[in-house]
Design a protein around this motif. Structure first.
Motif, PDB file in Angstrom:
ATOM      1  N   GLY A 105       0.724  -1.326  -0.026  1.00  0.00           N
ATOM      2  CA  GLY A 105      -0.010  -0.005  -0.005  1.00  0.00           C
ATOM      3  C   GLY A 105       0.864   1.408  -0.019  1.00  0.00           C
ATOM      4  N   LEU A 106       2.151   1.289  -0.578  1.00  0.00           N
ATOM      5  CA  LEU A 106       2.647   2.344  -0.519  1.00  0.00           C
ATOM      6  C   LEU A 106       2.430   3.204  -1.671  1.00  0.00           C
ATOM      7  N   LEU A 107       2.541   4.793  -1.493  1.00  0.00           N
ATOM      8  CA  LEU A 107       2.227   5.468  -2.460  1.00  0.00           C
ATOM      9  C   LEU A 107       3.043   5.153  -3.784  1.00  0.00           C
ATOM     10  N   PRO A 108       2.421   5.355  -4.815  1.00  0.00           N
ATOM     11  CA  PRO A 108       3.208   5.049  -6.077  1.00  0.00           C
ATOM     12  C   PRO A 108       4.340   6.066  -6.344  1.00  0.00           C
ATOM     13  N   GLY A 109       5.576   5.835  -6.790  1.00  0.00           N
ATOM     14  CA  GLY A 109       6.484   6.639  -6.841  1.00  0.00           C
ATOM     15  C   GLY A 109       7.895   5.728  -6.198  1.00  0.00           C
ATOM     16  N   THR A 110       9.134   6.342  -6.187  1.00  0.00           N
ATOM     17  CA  THR A 110      10.444   5.858  -5.665  1.00  0.00           C
ATOM     18  C   THR A 110      10.522   5.868  -4.269  1.00  0.00           C
ATOM     19  N   HIS A 111      10.884   4.842  -3.879  1.00  0.00           N
ATOM     20  CA  HIS A 111      11.254   4.416  -2.280  1.00  0.00           C
ATOM     21  C   HIS A 111      12.505   3.876  -2.069  1.00  0.00           C
TER      22      HIS A 111
END
Length: 149
Positions: A105-111
């Motif tokens: 459920g991470l926000l879309p994008g770079t992690h």
């Protein structure tokens, strides 16, 4: 919403950064181990089998920058360890199975994810792989059609 896809990254992937190094003495950093030959001690010998990166060095870490909505880290450990995801760090006792860490459920994008081993004398952590999940954007039928060609 688009469909979910997974990408598996083996511990030998150049996407991972091992600190202080990726292949040396396990008591000072990480060392590659292979299921069919163990540690490869012979220069020029082929490394055969499934690989793991093993450490018994407190503070040794493996890092990954990825784009996705979920991450799963797999391996084994008889020691404690910490995982930092973006700006949040969590400590873990030795795992009961081979799933060291997961975040969904991470926000879309770079992690950014960092796993740091905290072994005591005689303990080790073995890192096997990561699975990254992401969503294809809705309306990307042209991408799926191009991939079929």
């Amino acid at each position: 919403m688009g469909s979910t896809f997974n990408v598996t990254l083996d511990d030998s992937s150049p996407m991972f950064s091992y600190l202080p190094y990726g292949d040396g003495p396990v008591d000072e950093g990480w060392r590659a181990w292979y299921s069919q030959i163990g540690f490869n001690n012979d220069c020029g010998k082929e490394s055969v089998g499934d690989s793991l990166h093993i450490t018994s060095s407190a503070g040794a870490s493996v890092q990954l920058t990825f784009s996705g909505t979920a991450v799963y880290l797999f391996g084994t450990a008889n020691s404690s360890y910490e995982v930092s995801l973006d700006t949040r760090t969590t400590s873990f006792p030795p795992p009961l199975d081979n799933l060291l860490f997961s975040a969904v459920g991470l926000l879309p994008g770079t992690h950014y994810v960092n796993l740091t081993a905290n072994p005591q004398t005689g303990q080790q952590l073995a890192f096997d792989r990561a699975i990254i999940s992401d969503q294809t954007p809705q309306g990307c039928d042209h991408v799926r059609l191009a991939a079929k060609r």
